[in-house]
Structure formats: structure tokens, C-alpha cells
Design an enzyme around this catalytic site. Structure first.
Site, short mmCIF file in Angstrom:
data_model
loop_
_atom_site.label_atom_id
_atom_site.label_comp_id
_atom_site.label_asym_id
_atom_site.label_seq_id
_atom_site.Cartn_x
_atom_site.Cartn_y
_atom_site.Cartn_z
CB THR A 115 15.10 -18.16 40.00
OG1 THR A 115 15.74 -16.96 39.61
CG2 THR A 115 16.06 -19.31 39.90
CB THR A 172 14.71 -18.40 44.00
OG1 THR A 172 14.07 -17.27 43.39
CG2 THR A 172 13.87 -18.84 45.20
N1 ASP Z 1 18.33 -14.99 42.17
C1 ASP Z 1 17.98 -14.37 40.90
C2 ASP Z 1 18.92 -13.25 40.63
O1 ASP Z 1 19.30 -12.55 41.56
C3 ASP Z 1 16.59 -13.85 40.86
C4 ASP Z 1 15.51 -14.85 41.18
O2 ASP Z 1 15.71 -15.70 42.04
O3 ASP Z 1 14.43 -14.75 40.58
O4 ASP Z 1 19.27 -13.04 39.50
#
Ligand code: ASP
Length: 187
Positions: A51, A102
Site C-alpha cells: 500500500t 498499511t
Molecule cells: N492494508 C491493505 C489491505 O489489507 C494491504 C496493504 O497494506 O498492503 O488491503
């Protein structure tokens, strides 16, 4: 505050944002990661999160947050992660802070992480860094991990993560900082 699907597309068009087909987002590296995961036949919760988040504050103390993600590789159909959920992975309130997250989204949703951080400041009187650390501890207790970046409407900035690394940078009038691992390791 929150539009989705066709409505969001229409709103973006109305405001002159560039539109692309979904296929535009398919890149060779992500396709390879998905194929690898499908071949393994199991969901890998040690997967690196991809993210991209940003938080900003202007001279008048107005804060803004943005979070962009493809979610988790191999996610279930219809899964909604924390990133697009206002209050979970993204939140901004001029009375406290702007926050972007994230990590393992399911836990950030359960903890209503970004909102929790902002309210710890607004209602609990905590400092930005203390609030951020408390939210990450809360998520860790639930079984999740990840990272947070935040700026307060007073211009304070903070970040933290419970993963081995988080690519991050900060810029203000006095200069820029870019880091990957924990500050101790980089020293
Ligand atoms: N937080 C994001 C999700 O759970 C994933 C990420 O942070 O890459 O979709």
C-alpha cells in the site's frame, strides 16, 4: 465523503480525473506474485504489503490523508480492505490528525485504526506518537501487524510499524528524510 463504483467513476470524470481500464493496473510483477501464490495453493500471511499512503498538513492546520492499494495478493472475491474504509485505513480531521495505514487490513478494520489514532489525540489528549504507538499495540494484540503514518494539525509528524520494514519519507521546510528499516538499524 465516500463514493464507490459507478458513482465514484462518474464523480472522478466530472472533476476531470484521468480514467483507465482495470487492465491498466495489471503489471507483470503483480501477475507473477499472484500466479506464484495460486501455485502454492495457500494464502501467505507473511506477504509484503504494497500500500502507498500519504498524509499532509498545510500552514493553516488543514490535514489530508490518501491511501492507495491493490489489497492483498490472493484475496477473496469481494474482500474490502482497510485502505478505502474511512476511519480504518485512512482518516483526516482538522481537530486532530491525518492518518494512513498499511498492513493486515482485517485487524485495522477491527481496531478502526486511523480513527482510533485521531480520537486518542482529540478526546484522550495523547501526543501523536503515543497515539500511533498505542494503535499499533492494539492491532498487535488482536493478532495483526503493519504500519501507520500520521501528521497532526499542529504540524507534528509520526510514523511506526510492527513489520520488519516500511518504506517511508517525510518532507518539510527544513528538509527530507527517507528510511526503510527501523531507525536503529539504519544508524
Ligand atoms: N492494508 C491493505 C489491505 O489489507 C494491504 C496493504 O497494506 O498492503 O488491503
Amino acid at each position: 465523503v465516500f463514493l464507490s463504483g459507478h458513482g465514484a467513476d462518474g464523480f472522478a470524470r466530472e472533476h476531470g480525473y484521468e480514467q483507465v481500464e482495470n487492465s491498466w493496473f495489471e503489471i507483470a510483477e503483480r501477475r507473477r506474485q499472484l500466479d506464484e501464490l495460486l501455485a502454492q495453493g495457500r494464502f501467505d500471511d507473511e506477504i509484503k504489503y504494497g500500500t502507498v499512503g500519504a498524509v499532509a498538513v498545510d500552514v493553516d492546520g488543514h490535514v489530508a490523508a490518501a491511501t492507495s492499494t491493490g489489497g492483498l495478493t490472493g484475496k477473496r472475491w469481494g474482500r474490502v480492505g482497510d485502505s478505502p474504509l474511512i476511519g480504518a485505513g485512512t482518516y483526516a480531521d482538522d481537530r486532530s490528525a491525518a492518518v494512513s495505514a498499511t498492513g493486515s487490513g482485517e485487524y485495522f478494520i477491527r481496531a478502526v485504526a486511523a480513527h482510533q489514532l485521531a480520537e486518542r489525540i482529540r478526546l484522550g489528549g495523547e501526543s501523536l506518537q503515543a497515539a500511533l504507538d498505542a494503535v499499533l499495540a492494539d492491532i498487535a494484540q488482536l493478532g495483526g501487524k503493519g504500519g501507520l503514518i500520521a501528521v497532526g494539525s499542529d504540524g507534528d509528524a509520526a510514523w511506526g510499524f510492527t513489520t520488519p520494514a516500511m518504506y517511508r519519507g517525510m518532507a518539510d521546510a527544513s528538509g527530507r528524510t527517507v528510511q526503510v528499516y527501523s531507525e536503529e538499524e539504519e544508524r
